[in-house]
Design a protein around this motif. Structure first.
Motif, PDB file in Angstrom:
ATOM      1  N   GLU A  45       0.575  -1.505  -0.126  1.00 49.00           N
ATOM      2  CA  GLU A  45      -0.294  -0.088  -0.077  1.00 49.00           C
ATOM      3  C   GLU A  45       0.894   1.123  -0.769  1.00 49.00           C
ATOM      4  O   GLU A  45       0.709   2.335  -0.760  1.00 49.00           O
ATOM      5  N   THR A  46       2.397   1.397   0.390  1.00 52.79           N
ATOM      6  CA  THR A  46       3.358   2.644   0.809  1.00 52.79           C
ATOM      7  C   THR A  46       3.671   2.029   0.078  1.00 52.79           C
ATOM      8  O   THR A  46       5.032   3.041  -0.237  1.00 52.79           O
ATOM      9  N   GLU A  47       4.497   1.181  -0.737  1.00 57.22           N
ATOM     10  CA  GLU A  47       6.030   1.358  -1.734  1.00 57.22           C
ATOM     11  C   GLU A  47       5.703  -0.186  -2.148  1.00 57.22           C
ATOM     12  O   GLU A  47       4.773  -1.425  -2.055  1.00 57.22           O
ATOM     13  N   ASP A  48       6.083  -0.827  -3.818  1.00 57.56           N
ATOM     14  CA  ASP A  48       6.796  -1.776  -4.335  1.00 57.56           C
ATOM     15  C   ASP A  48       7.042  -3.183  -3.474  1.00 57.56           C
ATOM     16  O   ASP A  48       8.538  -2.147  -2.628  1.00 57.56           O
ATOM     17  N   VAL A  49       6.279  -3.525  -4.302  1.00 54.73           N
ATOM     18  CA  VAL A  49       7.468  -5.118  -3.834  1.00 54.73           C
ATOM     19  C   VAL A  49       8.119  -5.473  -4.155  1.00 54.73           C
ATOM     20  O   VAL A  49       7.073  -5.778  -5.627  1.00 54.73           O
ATOM     21  N   PHE A  50       9.306  -6.247  -4.779  1.00 57.26           N
ATOM     22  CA  PHE A  50       9.560  -6.638  -5.659  1.00 57.26           C
ATOM     23  C   PHE A  50       9.751  -8.226  -5.036  1.00 57.26           C
ATOM     24  O   PHE A  50      10.568  -8.501  -4.154  1.00 57.26           O
ATOM     25  N   ILE A  51       8.999  -9.243  -6.250  1.00 56.71           N
ATOM     26  CA  ILE A  51       9.019 -11.104  -5.893  1.00 56.71           C
ATOM     27  C   ILE A  51      10.293 -11.489  -6.532  1.00 56.71           C
ATOM     28  O   ILE A  51      10.198 -11.363  -7.368  1.00 56.71           O
ATOM     29  N   SER A  52      11.101 -11.852  -5.911  1.00 58.79           N
ATOM     30  CA  SER A  52      12.242 -12.567  -6.349  1.00 58.79           C
ATOM     31  C   SER A  52      11.882 -13.767  -6.323  1.00 58.79           C
ATOM     32  O   SER A  52      12.271 -14.849  -5.239  1.00 58.79           O
ATOM     33  N   LYS A  53      12.499 -15.039  -7.946  1.00 58.51           N
ATOM     34  CA  LYS A  53      12.306 -16.605  -7.530  1.00 58.51           C
ATOM     35  C   LYS A  53      13.491 -16.663  -8.689  1.00 58.51           C
ATOM     36  O   LYS A  53      13.937 -16.575  -9.159  1.00 58.51           O
TER      37      LYS A  53
END
Length: 71
Positions: free
Chosen positions: A20-28
């Motif tokens: 809601e407040t920042e981008d979240v990057f998800i790594s695999k």
């Protein structure tokens, strides 16, 4: 913020609130594969990030028309 897919799965609620407040990057496998963003992000700000800097007096509709070459 960047997190692993496993960390994201284990703490989904935490990262939904954080998004809601920042981008979240998800790594695999060590590579970012997903970007989780707030769906309520300001449309003009989203356009700036995609198309470059827009003049402050331009509307979203004007920018769309300009991008499509109709002006």
């Amino acid at each position: 913020m960047t997190v692993t897919a496993t960390e994201f799965k284990m703490n989904l609620g935490k990262y939904l609130v954080l998004a809601e407040t920042e981008d979240v990057f998800i790594s695999k496998n060590g590579k970012v594969s997903v970007k989780l963003v707030n769906s309520n992000q300001d449309k003009v700000e989203a356009m700036r990030s995609l198309f470059g800097i827009l003049p402050s007096d331009i509307s979203i509709e004007d920018a769309r028309e300009e991008r499509l070459g109709r002006i």
